[in-house]
Design an enzyme around this catalytic site. Structure first.
Site, PDB file in Angstrom:
ATOM      1  N   CYS A  62      23.148  29.010  50.810  1.00  0.00           N
ATOM      2  CA  CYS A  62      22.320  27.957  49.976  1.00  0.00           C
ATOM      3  C   CYS A  62      22.683  28.172  48.714  1.00  0.00           C
ATOM      4  O   CYS A  62      22.037  28.608  47.835  1.00  0.00           O
ATOM      5  CB  CYS A  62      20.788  28.282  50.171  1.00  0.00           C
ATOM      6  SG  CYS A  62      20.019  28.134  51.901  1.00  0.00           S
TER       7      CYS A  62
ATOM      8  N   ARG B 171      45.810  45.354  46.687  1.00  0.00           N
ATOM      9  CA  ARG B 171      46.140  43.886  47.182  1.00  0.00           C
ATOM     10  C   ARG B 171      47.570  43.895  47.792  1.00  0.00           C
ATOM     11  O   ARG B 171      47.472  43.148  48.822  1.00  0.00           O
ATOM     12  CB  ARG B 171      45.909  43.179  45.925  1.00  0.00           C
ATOM     13  CG  ARG B 171      46.027  41.777  46.204  1.00  0.00           C
ATOM     14  CD  ARG B 171      46.311  41.050  44.827  1.00  0.00           C
ATOM     15  NE  ARG B 171      45.151  41.536  43.888  1.00  0.00           N
ATOM     16  CZ  ARG B 171      44.251  40.837  43.631  1.00  0.00           C
ATOM     17  NH1 ARG B 171      43.871  39.889  44.348  1.00  0.00           N
ATOM     18  NH2 ARG B 171      43.421  41.322  42.766  1.00  0.00           N
TER      19      ARG B 171
HETATM   20  C1  PLP Z   1      41.567  47.780  41.443  1.00  0.00           C
HETATM   21  C2  PLP Z   1      42.237  48.948  41.263  1.00  0.00           C
HETATM   22  C3  PLP Z   1      43.558  49.293  41.727  1.00  0.00           C
HETATM   23  C4  PLP Z   1      44.152  48.312  42.726  1.00  0.00           C
HETATM   24  O1  PLP Z   1      44.451  47.151  42.109  1.00  0.00           O
HETATM   25  P1  PLP Z   1      45.317  45.850  43.236  1.00  0.00           P
HETATM   26  O2  PLP Z   1      45.472  44.587  42.204  1.00  0.00           O
HETATM   27  O3  PLP Z   1      44.326  45.772  44.402  1.00  0.00           O
HETATM   28  O4  PLP Z   1      46.675  46.408  43.438  1.00  0.00           O
HETATM   29  C5  PLP Z   1      44.289  50.254  41.478  1.00  0.00           C
HETATM   30  N1  PLP Z   1      43.533  51.226  40.535  1.00  0.00           N
HETATM   31  C6  PLP Z   1      42.466  50.934  39.865  1.00  0.00           C
HETATM   32  C7  PLP Z   1      41.730  51.970  38.884  1.00  0.00           C
HETATM   33  C8  PLP Z   1      41.801  49.908  40.178  1.00  0.00           C
HETATM   34  O5  PLP Z   1      40.606  49.783  39.431  1.00  0.00           O
END
Ligand code: PLP
Length: 427
Positions: free
Chosen positions: A357, A289
């Site tokens: 929907c 993210r």
């Molecule tokens: C989802 C996830 C991330 C990334 O998380 P962010 O919140 O997008 O930074 C990293 N490592 C693992 C194992 C994840 O499941």
């Protein structure tokens, strides 16, 4: 939220978003290459600064998975985390260096494990004893050794501002510490001749704003790292602390600079290693993210505006939960604005609705935007992560195109779907 405008239009990556909508159509994902690169580089610089470059920044591919994004990650020197055969295949097709790939998943299939080993994936993050046994069998058959990390539940769970410390965390991911699962897995690994345990992994949550949960997780992981290394008779040398760094979706969010996470956590890692008499491990972090979220926006065209007296006003757009299911899933906050009136005051309370929907097909409720009219372009900010990658075909709505913008120019990186595409697997 900060954004730039020119002649009353929202600018993004130097491009007039209203022009982008006209040229490429809507709904449209727009990704700012410069911001994406800067986010990668700031994590990479902090890895240099705080760990002397002894580590990796692995982009969490699930947050935004397509060929061009993976090519950019490769070019910028990132590593990559993938969680499925599909993401792994995309990485291979993007020419991603496989030794820099971490393969995650709580239920990898035998086919996926074989694929990962054949591709020569750097590390497989093992989740459970069944998977360890599969890894041993398939590696033996292929005449390979699987380098693995163990996914550990450190008993720290964090979301946004808080974290909780639990005994047995309720999670489908990984090995628990306190009931002995994790240490038994180390014993199991010791008996396997085609599986080499190299380190540990944890991921404590997402959209986390403080550094303390990460520090606490690092302390717990290092203690177990010592215990596991002693049992194994060989020290573990990789500690993957996962992702989860928070970003600003609305003015209510106040993320701290990533450099602070790195500074604080590296200090904890150093101190804890010192206290335990451990060598500093290589550190891996897995931001998703925080790398791509703020670098993306979505553009829609407003259709009808329905005001229900004394209730609310629905502003319907030509996309919705099929391109961004996050509000429908867990009421994720977003900032929206009318891109062709971007310097007018946002004083109109709207519920932004999609076209499926499904009454829950909303992008945001009771949010302030400029007074919209049919034909306006509505922009939703900070949609780079978990939008395109979570898109669906509900109602056979076509998935949007994605354009990459940089310094005022734009280029298509994902084509808009066609009706033909929808039928390609129908027999
Ligand atoms: C989802 C996830 C991330 C990334 O998380 P962010 O919140 O997008 O930074 C990293 N490592 C693992 C194992 C994840 O499941």
């Amino acid at each position: 939220m900060d954004y730039q405008t020119k002649n009353g239009h929202l600018l993004f990556g130097g491009c007039d978003t209203v022009e982008l909508a006209r040229e490429f159509g809507t709904p449209l994902y727009v990704l700012d290459e410069e911001m994406l690169v800067e986010n990668c580089q700031s994590f990479l610089r902090s890895m240099e600064k705080y760990y002397n470059g002894r580590g990796m920044v692995a982009f969490a591919g699930k947050s935004l998975c397509c060929l061009e994004v993976f090519r950019i990650m490769k070019r910028e020197g990132m590593a990559l985390d993938v969680v499925s055969g599909g993401e792994l295949y995309t990485a291979a097709k993007a020419g991603f260096p496989m030794e820099k790939v971490f393969f995650h998943g709580n239920n990898k299939t035998p086919q996926e494990i074989r694929m990962a080993l054949e591709y020569g994936v750097g590390h497989i993050v093992a989740d459970n004893p069944v998977e360890l046994a599969l890894l041993e069998d398939i590696s033996a058959e292929l005449g390979k050794t699987a380098k693995v990390l163990f996914r550990i539940k450190p008993g720290v769970e964090a979301h946004t501002h808080q974290y909780i410390q639990t005994g047995q965390i309720d999670s489908k991911f990984g090995f628990a510490l306190e009931n002995g699962e994790a240490i038994r897995a180390v014993e199991q690994a010791k008996t396997l001749s085609h599986v080499k345990l190299c380190g540990l992994h944890c991921h404590i949550g997402s959209q986390i704003f403080g550094t303390e949960p990460f520090r606490e997780a690092a302390r717990i992981m290092l203690r177990f790292m010592k215990e596991a290394g002693e049992l194994l008779g060989a020290p573990l040398h990789i500690l993957n602390l996962g992702g989860g760094f928070g970003i600003r979706y609305t003015d209510d969010d106040e993320p701290i600079p990533y450099i602070e996470y790195m500074a604080d956590v590296s200090q904890t890692v150093r101190e804890t290693c010192g206290a335990l008499g451990l060598d500093m491990p290589e550190i891996v972090i897995e931001p998703g993210r925080s790398v791509c979220g703020p670098a993306g926006i979505t553009l829609y065209t407003v259709g009808n505006v329905k005001t229900i007296e004394n209730v609310r006003t629905y502003v319907s757009v030509d996309g919705g939960m099929t391109d961004n299911p996050r509000y429908a899933l867990y009421q994720a906050p977003y900032t929206a604005l009318v891109a062709n009136q971007a310097d007018r005051p946002a004083d109109f309370t709207a519920t932004i609705a999609g076209r499926c929907c499904e009454s829950g097909d909303l992008i945001q409720e009771h949010t302030l935007i400029q007074r919209p009219a049919p034909g306006d372009i509505l922009a939703v900010l900070c949609t780079g992560a978990y939008n395109y990658s979570m898109a669906s075909h509900y109602n056979r709505v076509l998935n949007p195109a994605m354009v990459l913008v940089n310094g005022g120019s734009a280029r298509l990186i994902v084509k808009r779907e066609s009706y033909e595409d929808l039928l390609k697997n129908d027999l």
